[in-house]
Structures are given as structure tokens and as C-alpha cells.
Write a protein that holds these residues in place. Structure first.
Motif, mmCIF file in Angstrom:
data_model
loop_
_atom_site.group_PDB
_atom_site.id
_atom_site.type_symbol
_atom_site.label_atom_id
_atom_site.label_comp_id
_atom_site.label_asym_id
_atom_site.label_seq_id
_atom_site.Cartn_x
_atom_site.Cartn_y
_atom_site.Cartn_z
ATOM 1 N N GLY A 288 18.897 -7.633 21.698
ATOM 2 C CA GLY A 288 17.734 -8.091 20.949
ATOM 3 C C GLY A 288 16.655 -8.738 21.789
ATOM 4 N N ARG A 289 16.672 -8.518 23.115
ATOM 5 C CA ARG A 289 15.662 -9.085 24.021
ATOM 6 C C ARG A 289 15.035 -7.970 24.851
ATOM 7 N NH1 ARG A 289 16.052 -14.489 25.353
ATOM 8 N NH2 ARG A 289 14.013 -14.050 26.265
ATOM 9 N N TRP A 290 13.900 -8.250 25.462
ATOM 10 C CA TRP A 290 13.347 -7.343 26.469
ATOM 11 C C TRP A 290 14.168 -7.502 27.745
ATOM 12 C CZ3 TRP A 290 9.810 -3.953 24.797
ATOM 13 C CH2 TRP A 290 9.064 -4.285 23.672
ATOM 14 N N ARG A 291 14.547 -6.390 28.375
ATOM 15 C CA ARG A 291 15.412 -6.471 29.543
ATOM 16 C C ARG A 291 14.731 -6.022 30.832
ATOM 17 N NH1 ARG A 291 20.423 -7.420 31.212
ATOM 18 N NH2 ARG A 291 21.340 -6.110 32.845
ATOM 19 N N GLY B 93 16.711 -4.601 25.745
ATOM 20 C CA GLY B 93 18.141 -4.432 25.788
ATOM 21 C C GLY B 93 18.567 -3.769 24.491
ATOM 22 N N PRO B 94 19.860 -3.617 24.245
ATOM 23 C CA PRO B 94 20.298 -2.949 23.022
ATOM 24 C C PRO B 94 20.019 -3.787 21.777
ATOM 25 C CG PRO B 94 22.173 -3.856 24.199
ATOM 26 C CD PRO B 94 20.987 -4.049 25.088
ATOM 27 N N PHE B 95 19.780 -3.092 20.673
ATOM 28 C CA PHE B 95 19.743 -3.731 19.369
ATOM 29 C C PHE B 95 20.515 -2.835 18.413
ATOM 30 C CE2 PHE B 95 15.777 -1.330 19.884
ATOM 31 C CZ PHE B 95 15.801 -0.478 18.793
ATOM 32 N N SER B 96 21.072 -3.422 17.378
ATOM 33 C CA SER B 96 21.931 -2.673 16.462
ATOM 34 C C SER B 96 21.111 -1.957 15.410
ATOM 35 C CB SER B 96 22.929 -3.612 15.770
ATOM 36 O OG SER B 96 23.901 -4.066 16.684
ATOM 37 N N ILE B 97 21.488 -0.690 15.179
ATOM 38 C CA ILE B 97 20.918 0.044 14.053
ATOM 39 C C ILE B 97 22.030 0.488 13.111
ATOM 40 C CG2 ILE B 97 18.844 0.800 15.237
ATOM 41 C CD1 ILE B 97 20.206 3.434 15.817
ATOM 42 N N GLY B 98 23.267 0.018 13.398
ATOM 43 C CA GLY B 98 24.404 0.311 12.540
ATOM 44 C C GLY B 98 25.377 -0.851 12.591
ATOM 45 N N LYS C 267 16.499 5.066 23.245
ATOM 46 C CA LYS C 267 17.718 5.475 23.942
ATOM 47 C C LYS C 267 18.914 4.932 23.151
ATOM 48 C CE LYS C 267 15.171 5.145 28.298
ATOM 49 N NZ LYS C 267 15.105 4.555 29.653
ATOM 50 N N THR C 268 19.824 5.797 22.768
ATOM 51 C CA THR C 268 20.912 5.390 21.886
ATOM 52 C C THR C 268 22.280 5.558 22.552
ATOM 53 O OG1 THR C 268 21.203 7.590 20.902
ATOM 54 C CG2 THR C 268 19.564 6.128 19.894
ATOM 55 N N ARG C 269 23.228 4.758 22.065
ATOM 56 C CA ARG C 269 24.633 4.847 22.452
ATOM 57 C C ARG C 269 25.495 4.556 21.235
ATOM 58 N NH1 ARG C 269 24.529 1.193 27.992
ATOM 59 N NH2 ARG C 269 23.847 2.838 29.426
ATOM 60 N N ALA D 202 20.657 0.900 20.040
ATOM 61 C CA ALA D 202 19.542 1.617 20.650
ATOM 62 C C ALA D 202 18.734 0.671 21.512
ATOM 63 C CB ALA D 202 18.652 2.233 19.573
ATOM 64 N N ARG D 203 17.961 1.262 22.397
ATOM 65 C CA ARG D 203 16.972 0.514 23.181
ATOM 66 C C ARG D 203 15.623 1.180 22.988
ATOM 67 N NH1 ARG D 203 17.340 0.362 28.693
ATOM 68 N NH2 ARG D 203 18.563 2.278 28.869
ATOM 69 N N MET D 204 14.577 0.393 23.087
ATOM 70 C CA MET D 204 13.215 0.916 22.945
ATOM 71 C C MET D 204 12.435 0.642 24.221
ATOM 72 S SD MET D 204 10.261 -0.046 20.126
ATOM 73 C CE MET D 204 10.184 -1.775 20.650
ATOM 74 N N ARG D 205 11.703 1.640 24.670
ATOM 75 C CA ARG D 205 10.841 1.489 25.840
ATOM 76 C C ARG D 205 9.401 1.767 25.425
ATOM 77 N NH1 ARG D 205 11.170 2.437 31.865
ATOM 78 N NH2 ARG D 205 9.121 3.206 32.488
ATOM 79 N N ILE D 206 8.512 0.859 25.794
ATOM 80 C CA ILE D 206 7.080 1.002 25.552
ATOM 81 C C ILE D 206 6.408 1.319 26.884
ATOM 82 C CG2 ILE D 206 4.969 -0.152 24.789
ATOM 83 C CD1 ILE D 206 6.910 0.398 22.535
#
Length: 492
Positions: free
Chosen positions: A23-26, A404-409, A435-437, A465-469
Motif C-alpha cells: 500500500g505504499r510507493w516503492r 508496492g503490492p496492494f490487495s485486490i482480492g 503488475k499482478t501476482r 497488484a502493483r501500479m506504475r505511473i
């Protein structure tokens, strides 16, 4: 359908594992957070080309009595000044002793012959470490004073572009640096070959260095096991930093003139140029952490990128590390050599007003904050003077931020994301990649980049998932709280 907000706090968190940054920017480069939104740092442009023909390791800006602005630049083999119009003048003193462009180290990874000891094991701390040469620069009134620790002499330049800097009469030699105090004493650091000695001239007279009843010249030796690295003016006193601890130097008046007091232990500075003074006090990078002096005591600054930075830095070239204040945004930037480089290529920055950290890639060897000049000035390793925080030119550098990762499930459930609802000021200036795992160490799959629309159609599935801007083009964009539209897909 469930609308999930990606409400990610400001700043980069890069300690521990990838999942620790939940839940943070990594990861990020050339971005900052201001008032809750992500945005690019200001761009840059060339102010002066070829101001120096080597890598600069020290700079200082000041204004003269007739309101002319000057920038001094020091390197291992020369000293130059640049006027307000961008014209450079060489003022290297006669008889100046050249130092080292790069640090020389006889310990560490790769030292000794092939096959000696074990792969990946640092050699014992038994060799000699020679720092790269840096310049301590300051102004004595309207005149420039300078000292390279590899040369050791104190020099003064009196604004005559037809003359070079000259050694100060009667000043000690074999010094490690200098500082001009707020009371206008010129202080030699590590004076006369003693790495713990502070020696100062008479008040307002930098040619009188021998103590007498009729003047205020004098000296004092710090009680420390380390050696003096640098000193910084701050809040009516001078902070002296060694490679082990910190001491204050306060004016007391005759007969003792100055008194010193240890204010911090185990907080030694990493290099001679890694400290700056800001509104909150002095901030510096230490051997294994970051520290601040608030006028009374030293405290370690909690750092959310500590693990990353000190694993990334090249230990053989730490003497090149330097700091600069970006007061317009309440930031301090430290530039350093990454493990893959022998020259400056990376930075870590601290927003001391909003209390978060930033990282990135940028090659600058020295610089000064705005004030004397309209914009912050920094030097490229090719010797150009660059204005920063101006325009939107980045020389094709990558501008991005990745979470970093955040939960979508949750649990055994998977979430399938079908839409992105962007919170972006000027849609089209940035793209988003996801980007998902299924599990923390699972194979990662990438989706995108997606160009922003309202809403943006996306399609991916996972538990985390992770998000990149990424900046799609050079623009003054803003990104706030993104939201994704997702639904439960089932278990897997």
C-alpha cells in the motif's frame, strides 16, 4: 462491482521485502509529492557550457558588495569562478597540489588477486582509503575563500578576474577544510595536519593566526577518536562533524573565544559534502543512517528508504556523496554513486516539511540552492552548469513512480479489474501499468501501459497488484487517488 480507491500515502517506502511496502510507493524517479498529489520535479536547462573541464566536487554562490552574483567551482585539479553572465574564469592558485578525481581504496570486494578469499566477501579493513578531492568554499565578506583537503592551504580570491586565488598570509597549512563563522572568524578544520584541531584567525582579520592578548585568534582540539570532516553554520553556532561524532562550536568572547561541546555520538558523516543547514537545523547522511541537529542535540531521522540506499551505494566512492537544499520545496537531496557506478548517478531526497522520502536517478556532482541565483544550480559530470526547477526538459530521463503490492482480492477470492477511474489533472500526460501476482513470490504479469481516459478500460486478475505511473510526455501533470472497478471472480 466494487470501486476500490488506491489511496497511497506520499513518499517512497523501500525497507525490508517487497510485501513490506504494501500500500505504499516503492520506487520512483524525478517525482515529488506535494499537497497530496504526485507530480514531476521541475525540469532543467543549461546555463553555462564547459564551465570546468573535469568533474566538480564543491561549489558556492555569493553576492558581492556591488550586487554581482558569482558561482565558485572546485575540482581535484582546479578552481574556477563563473559570473552572472555565465563566463568562467580560472583562479587556480599557483603551486596548487592536485588531488584525486576518484577515491582509491585497497579493501572491499574485488581487491587482491584472482582466487583470494571467497566470492562476494569484502576484504578485511586493513588497507588505506584515499578520498576523492573535494573543495570547501565560503565567502569572507565579498571575497571567496577556499581549501581543498588534498592540498591543505587556505586561499582567498579578491574578485580580480585577471588574478588567481592566493594563499592567505600566516594561515596554517595541511588543513582539511574551512568555515567562516557568523562572527566572521575564518576557521581552519583539521588545522596544521592535526585532524582534530580547529584554528581560527583574529576576528575580521584573516592574516592574524597567532593568539595574543591583543587579538582573538586561537585554536582548540576536539576530544574525539575521529577526524574532522566538515562544519556548517547554524542558528548562532557552528556544527563540526567528524567521521564519528558531532560537536558545536560557540562564540564565548575573550579569553577563550570559542567553546566546543559534543552533541552527538555514533553519528559521523559519510563524506565532507553531505551536510546542509535548513530551517529545522542541520541534516546529513551518516555512515549507516541520516541525522539531524536541531540546535541542541543530534537525533537519527527515521528513513523509509534506509535499506535500499545503503545497499545501493558504492562503498568505494562514498567520498563523492554530496547534499544540496531545495528550499523552494522544503527538500534536501543527497547524490551518490550506486553500486554499478564509480560516478554520481543516483539520489535520495527528504521532504522535511511533509516528512517523506524520495529516490531516483540523476547525475550531478555538486550544486547550490536558489537564492543568489534565481534557480538551483547543479553541475553535470561533463562540467556544465545546469539550472533546475525550471521548464519541463528532462533530457529523456525516465519519470515514474511505482507502488508496492496492494490487495485486490481477499482470502481465496480473486478480484477481476475491468476499469480504472483516473484522478489525473491533464488526462493523457501519464500512463498506468499494472503488475499482478497470485502470491508474493509468484511470477508477475504486466498489463498496459494504459493511456488515461475517464474511465479507462483495463482487464487483469489477481490477489495483489502493483501500479506504475509513467510520464507519457513532458508536462506538468498531477496524479491523485486512482480508483479501480473490480468484481469477485471466485477462488483459485
Amino acid at each position: 462491482m466494487t470501486l476500490v480507491p488506491l489511496d497511497i500515502p506520499a513518499g517512497v517506502y523501500r525497507n525490508g521485502t517487497d510485501l513490506d511496502a504494501f500500500g505504499r510507493w516503492r520506487d520512483a524517479s524525478l517525482v515529488r509529492w506535494r499537497d497530496g498529489s504526485l507530480r514531476p520535479v521541475g525540469g532543467w536547462r543549461t546555463r553555462s557550457t564547459g564551465a570546468i573541464n573535469t568533474v566538480a566536487r564543491g561549489s558556492h554562490a555569493w553576492i558581492t558588495n556591488n550586487s554581482s552574483s558569482w558561482l565558485a567551482i572546485g575540482a581535484y585539479n582546479q578552481l574556477k569562478v563563473v559570473n552572472q553572465g555565465g563566463t568562467a574564469y580560472t583562479i587556480t592558485p599557483v603551486g596548487f597540489s592536485n588531488g584525486l578525481l576518484d577515491a582509491a581504496v585497497l579493501t572491499g570486494y574485488g581487491n587482491s588477486t584472482y582466487g583470494t578469499s571467497y566470492f562476494g566477501t569484502s576484504r578485511p579493513d586493513t588497507g588505506n582509503y584515499s578520498e576523492c578531492s573535494t573543495f570547501a568554499l565560503d565567502n569572507w565578506g565579498e571575497y571567496l575563500v577556499a581549501c581543498s583537503h588534498s592540498d591543505g592551504k587556505l586561499y582567498e580570491w579578491q574578485l580580480n578576474t585577471s588574478a588567481v586565488a592566493a594563499a592567505i598570509t600566516n594561515a596554517p597549512t595541511s588543513n582539511l577544510g574551512l568555515i567562516v563563522t557568523e562572527e566572521r572568524f575564518l576557521v581552519a578544520l583539521g588545522a596544521a595536519g592535526n585532524p582534530r584541531k580547529l584554528q581560527w584567525c583574529d576576528r575580521e582579520n584573516n592574516t592574524v593566526w597567532t593568539a595574543a592578548a591583543t587579538n582573538e585568534a586561537g585554536d582548540i582540539e576536539l576530544q574525539t577518536s575521529g577526524r574532522i570532516m566538515t562544519a556548517v553554520r547554524t542558528r548562532g553556532q557552528t556544527l563540526v562533524l567528524t567521521d564519528l561524532d558531532a560537536h558545536t562550536m560557540r562564540y564565548q568572547g575573550p579569553p577563550y573565544v570559542f567553546g566546543v561541546e559534543r552533541v552527538g555520538t555514533a553519528c559521523g558523516i559519510i563524506s565532507r559534502k553531505a551536510a546542509v543547514d535548513v530551517d529545522t537545523g542541520v541534516l546529513w547522511m551518516g555512515q549507516r543512517g541520516f541525522y539531524g541537529f536541531d540546535g541542541n542535540s543530534v537525533q537519527e531521522i527515521p528513513c523509509e528508504v534506509h535499506d535500499y540506499v545503503f545497499a545501493d551505494i558504492n562503498p568505494a566512492q562514498v567520498s563523492k556523496t554530496w547534499a544540496v537544499t531545495n528550499s523552494q520545496f522544503g527538500e534536501v537531496w543527497w547524490f551518490y554513486c550506486s553500486n554499478d557506478s564509480t560516478e554520481i548517478d543516483s539520489y535520495v531526497a527528504f521532504d522535511y516539511k511533509e516528512n517523506h522520502w524520495m529516490t531516483g536517478e540523476l547525475s550531478r556532482s555538486t550544486g547550490v540552492d536558489r537564492g543568489i541565483f534565481k534557480y538551483p544550480l547543479m553541475m553535470t559530470t561533463s562540467g556544465n552548469v545546469i539550472e533546475h526547477e525550471v521548464g519541463l526538459n528532462y533530457d529523456s530521463a525516465a519519470i515514474y513512480a511505482e507502488t508496492g503490492p496492494f490487495s485486490i482480492g481477499t482470502g481465496e477470492q480473486l478480484m477481476s479489474v475491468t476499469k480504472l477511474i483516473p484522478d489525473e489533472q491533464t488526462q493523457g500526460d501519464v500512463t498506468a501499468t499494472f503488475k499482478t501476482r497470485m502470491h508474493p513470490n509468484d511470477t508477475e504479469r504486466s498489463y498496459g501501459p494504459f493511456t488515461m481516459a475517464n474511465p479507462t478500460s483495463v482487464r487483469f486478475t489477481g490477489r495483489q497488484a502493483r501500479m506504475r505511473i509513467d510520464a507519457a510526455r513532458q508536462a506538468d501533470w498531477r496524479v491523485g487517488t486512482m480508483r479501480v472497478e473490480a468484481k469477485v471472480r471466485g477462488s483459485r
